[in-house]
Scaffold this active site. Structure first.
Site, PDB file in Angstrom:
ATOM      1  N   CYS A 272       3.338  -3.032   3.974  1.00 28.84           N
ATOM      2  CA  CYS A 272       2.483  -1.885   4.314  1.00 28.84           C
ATOM      3  C   CYS A 272       3.228  -1.115   5.404  1.00 28.84           C
ATOM      4  O   CYS A 272       4.424  -1.325   5.595  1.00 28.84           O
ATOM      5  CB  CYS A 272       1.069  -2.304   4.713  1.00 28.84           C
ATOM      6  SG  CYS A 272       0.909  -3.193   6.269  1.00 28.84           S
TER       7      CYS A 272
ATOM      8  N   HIS B 249       8.332 -30.388  10.601  1.00 28.43           N
ATOM      9  CA  HIS B 249       7.614 -29.162  10.251  1.00 28.43           C
ATOM     10  C   HIS B 249       6.616 -29.386   9.111  1.00 28.43           C
ATOM     11  O   HIS B 249       5.666 -28.625   8.967  1.00 28.43           O
ATOM     12  CB  HIS B 249       8.603 -28.059   9.856  1.00 28.43           C
ATOM     13  CG  HIS B 249       9.602 -27.769  10.922  1.00 28.43           C
ATOM     14  ND1 HIS B 249       9.256 -27.229  12.143  1.00 28.43           N
ATOM     15  CD2 HIS B 249      10.935 -27.973  10.972  1.00 28.43           C
ATOM     16  CE1 HIS B 249      10.331 -27.107  12.897  1.00 28.43           C
ATOM     17  NE2 HIS B 249      11.370 -27.553  12.205  1.00 28.43           N
TER      18      HIS B 249
ATOM     19  N   HIS C 113      10.993 -23.263   9.195  1.00 21.63           N
ATOM     20  CA  HIS C 113       9.937 -23.976   9.933  1.00 21.63           C
ATOM     21  C   HIS C 113       8.556 -23.863   9.289  1.00 21.63           C
ATOM     22  O   HIS C 113       7.806 -24.824   9.284  1.00 21.63           O
ATOM     23  CB  HIS C 113       9.835 -23.432  11.366  1.00 21.63           C
ATOM     24  CG  HIS C 113      10.999 -23.829  12.221  1.00 21.63           C
ATOM     25  ND1 HIS C 113      11.027 -23.614  13.577  1.00 21.63           N
ATOM     26  CD2 HIS C 113      12.182 -24.407  11.915  1.00 21.63           C
ATOM     27  CE1 HIS C 113      12.171 -24.057  14.079  1.00 21.63           C
ATOM     28  NE2 HIS C 113      12.908 -24.536  13.088  1.00 21.63           N
TER      29      HIS C 113
ATOM     30  N   THR D  44       3.209  -1.173   8.703  1.00 23.87           N
ATOM     31  CA  THR D  44       3.762  -2.066   9.728  1.00 23.87           C
ATOM     32  C   THR D  44       4.005  -3.482   9.211  1.00 23.87           C
ATOM     33  O   THR D  44       4.653  -4.276   9.892  1.00 23.87           O
ATOM     34  CB  THR D  44       2.772  -2.190  10.898  1.00 23.87           C
ATOM     35  OG1 THR D  44       1.531  -2.698  10.358  1.00 23.87           O
ATOM     36  CG2 THR D  44       2.526  -0.849  11.577  1.00 23.87           C
TER      37      THR D  44
ATOM     38  N   ASP E 165       0.876  -1.178   0.000  1.00 17.36           N
ATOM     39  CA  ASP E 165       0.000   0.000   0.000  1.00 17.36           C
ATOM     40  C   ASP E 165       0.916   1.232   0.000  1.00 17.36           C
ATOM     41  O   ASP E 165       2.140   1.107  -0.166  1.00 17.36           O
ATOM     42  CB  ASP E 165      -0.985  -0.033   1.187  1.00 17.36           C
ATOM     43  CG  ASP E 165      -0.323   0.254   2.532  1.00 17.36           C
ATOM     44  OD1 ASP E 165       0.934   0.304   2.598  1.00 17.36           O
ATOM     45  OD2 ASP E 165      -1.044   0.424   3.530  1.00 17.36           O
TER      46      ASP E 165
HETATM   47  C1  RB5 Z   1      -1.982   2.772   6.295  1.00 14.14           C
HETATM   48  O1  RB5 Z   1      -2.059   4.045   6.862  1.00 14.14           O
HETATM   49  C2  RB5 Z   1      -1.578   1.760   7.340  1.00 14.14           C
HETATM   50  O2  RB5 Z   1      -2.644   1.496   8.191  1.00 14.14           O
HETATM   51  C3  RB5 Z   1      -1.086   0.502   6.684  1.00 14.14           C
HETATM   52  O3  RB5 Z   1       0.010   0.784   5.878  1.00 14.14           O
HETATM   53  C4  RB5 Z   1      -0.631  -0.623   7.592  1.00 14.14           C
HETATM   54  O4  RB5 Z   1       0.299  -0.183   8.532  1.00 14.14           O
HETATM   55  C5  RB5 Z   1      -1.686  -1.468   8.165  1.00 14.14           C
HETATM   56  O5  RB5 Z   1      -1.440  -2.454   8.862  1.00 14.14           O
END
Ligand code: RB5
Length: 143
Positions: A65, A133, A98, A67, A8
């Site tokens: 994304c 595994h 694993h 995180t 994203d």
């Molecule tokens: C987008 O703002 C953010 O929520 C997305 O990139 C991500 O971190 C979601 O888990």
């Protein structure tokens, strides 16, 4: 080997760096977007990458994304995907050894580019151990 890659807007910058890194490693890259920092919805990109891997269009996938959490959740909803979110080289090693992770998730806002490339390399270069595994991975695939 062909790697599908998707992000994203929060993962866009790191996706572009990972893409260049994969190309330097002479790997073929299937870039499923996004293609700018304009806001988009990570579930659509996680799904697209997971489907590319499960259909055989790509051998492995990488999703990014902000995180890595949201896009990994989305990707793991595609049957046959085993997406591991990694924040260390050790996790990258273990998620291949694993879990036989066929998709790697990274956080563009939480993992520095240098560490991200080391994680990508470790995941690509590690082999699935099989053995004890395998049964657990089979259980995942049959859920
Ligand atoms: C987008 O703002 C953010 O929520 C997305 O990139 C991500 O971190 C979601 O888990």
């Amino acid at each position: 080997m062909k790697i599908a890659i998707a992000s994203d807007h929060g993962g866009f910058a790191l996706k572009e760096q990972v893409k260049a890194h994969l190309t330097e490693r002479n790997l073929e890259v299937l870039d499923l977007g996004t293609h700018s920092e304009e806001s988009v919805d990570y579930p659509a990109y996680g799904k697209a990458c997971g489907e590319a891997v499960v259909s055989g269009e790509a051998d492995l996938g990488i999703v990014v994304c902000g995180t890595g959490i949201g896009i990994s959740i989305a990707c793991n909803k595609v049957k046959g995907v085993r997406c591991g979110l990694c924040t260390s080289v050790e996790m990258a090693h273990l998620t291949k050894q694993h879990n036989n992770a066929n998709v790697l998730a990274l956080g563009g806002r939480t993992t520095a580019p240098e560490l991200a490339m080391a994680i990508v390399d470790e995941w690509l270069d590690t082999e699935f151990e099989g053995g004890r595994h395998q049964r657990r991975v089979d259980m995942l695939d049959n859920m």
